[in-house]
Design a protein around this motif. Structure first.
Motif, PDB file in Angstrom:
ATOM      1  N   LEU A 147      90.621  49.438  30.702  1.00 54.69           N
ATOM      2  CA  LEU A 147      91.743  50.077  30.022  1.00 54.69           C
ATOM      3  C   LEU A 147      91.393  50.378  28.563  1.00 54.69           C
ATOM      4  N   LEU A 183      89.723  53.532  28.523  1.00 51.30           N
ATOM      5  CA  LEU A 183      90.693  54.626  28.575  1.00 51.30           C
ATOM      6  C   LEU A 183      91.185  54.977  27.176  1.00 51.30           C
ATOM      7  N   ILE A 233      88.022  56.434  35.402  1.00 52.79           N
ATOM      8  CA  ILE A 233      88.692  57.035  34.243  1.00 52.79           C
ATOM      9  C   ILE A 233      87.951  58.285  33.794  1.00 52.79           C
ATOM     10  N   SER A 282      85.886  52.266  34.464  1.00 56.46           N
ATOM     11  CA  SER A 282      85.429  53.319  33.553  1.00 56.46           C
ATOM     12  C   SER A 282      84.966  54.550  34.314  1.00 56.46           C
TER      13      SER A 282
END
Length: 329
Positions: free
Chosen positions: A199, A202, A51, A48
């Protein structure tokens, strides 16, 4: 509306893939017998952080760090400490956290239903009485939330601090992997599950321009309850349903992935005694709202934003939960 459901579904599917339908993962982590939860947590936080750093760098999103939750009792971050402690006790009792109880529901684990009932009560207590008491205490003490970041406290740049966070996460994952036997209760290693949760972060950043967090859904449930029973101000309506939509997506995502891959929940799950699950649900929601976030909002998201309040909250959560879990189980 759709973005909240979609991002929630991605988060719920990732939690299910990581094996968080089983309360044993939380209990064994807090007893320091199994490091799967911490490995997933750190991998998700590290992912995270990267990202968000990229998204901010390209100008796609810019988020503020999590503010402190002061009460004016004994320290600048006393609300984070007290709330984090209650969250830790609640997790130790229930074998759940505000997010993981949804995969438990999807897998038909009874503990999740009792924990959800307690969480609902916690949301009602918080919105009806406890939030007002906390607000009055802050006003009487003359304290206000502040958005502190770890990089400023260390006197380092954000980039350097993020690199240190990434290195620390990777080091702890590697160390605990070496000294922890393969977890037979889950299909995926903890770090792999954490990458999937990252993910899902994301997806949240791309679709909502915000990061995951779920404890606010219980506060919204509390507002809805008081509005329905007439306990709110005349004519008052809940300000938002976005967190509840996100939570609904979490449950749907976990359920959908489990239907597609039933082997994810093939191993028997540990069931927590109902009174402990209900009590834990109450405490973890009251604690997370007092602290301004839970293991997802403060932990995975807040720490990746280098929020000082998040680091303090989560450190307290695991420390207190680690003291309570061995006494209960």
């Amino acid at each position: 509306m759709a973005a909240a459901v979609v991002s929630g579904a991605a988060f719920g599917a990732a939690l299910m893939a990581a094996g968080f339908h089983n309360p044993a993962l939380v209990i064994e982590q807090l007893k320091f017998e199994n490091w799967h939860m911490l490995q997933a947590f750190l991998a998700a936080t590290a992912t995270s952080g990267l990202i968000y750093a990229v998204a901010e760098r390209v100008g796609y999103v810019k988020l503020q760090p999590r503010s402190s939750s002061p009460l004016g009792l004994f320290a600048k971050y006393d609300g984070n400490i007290v709330g984090g402690a209650l969250l830790g006790v609640g997790m130790a009792l229930s074998g759940s956290c505000p997010g993981t109880l949804y995969p438990q529901l999807a897998a038909g684990v009874r503990t999740g239903f009792y924990a959800l009932a307690g969480a609902g009560v916690g949301g009602i207590l918080w919105t009806g009485f406890l939030s007002k008491a906390a607000k009055k205490q802050r006003e009487d003490a003359g304290v206000k939330p502040e958005a502190g970041v770890v990089s400023e406290a260390l006197g380092l740049s954000k980039a350097t601090t993020l690199l240190l966070l990434e290195a620390a996460c990777l080091a702890v994952i590697a160390l605990t992997t070496v000294y922890t036997p393969r977890n037979t209760n889950t299909m995926l290693p903890g770090a792999t599950g954490g990458l999937l949760i990252g993910l899902a972060q994301l997806v949240s950043v791309l679709t909502r321009r915000s990061m995951v967090g779920i404890s606010g859904s219980y506060e919204e449930m509390g507002h809805v309850f008081w509005w329905l029973v007439g306990g709110a101000a005349p004519g008052a309506r809940p300000a938002s349903y976005q967190n509840m939509l996100f939570a609904s997506g979490v449950a749907a995502g976990a359920w959908g992935l489990l239907r597609a891959v039933p082997a994810l929940a093939a191993a028997p799950a540990v069931e927590v005694p109902p009174p402990l699950a209900v009590a834990g649900g109450v405490l973890m929601v009251v604690g997370s709202r007092m602290a301004g976030g839970c293991t997802s909002g403060h932990g995975i998201s807040g720490i990746s934003l280098l929020s000082a309040s998040s680091l303090i909250t989560i450190a307290t959560t695991f420390a207190v939960g680690g003291l309570v879990a061995p006494l209960v189980y």
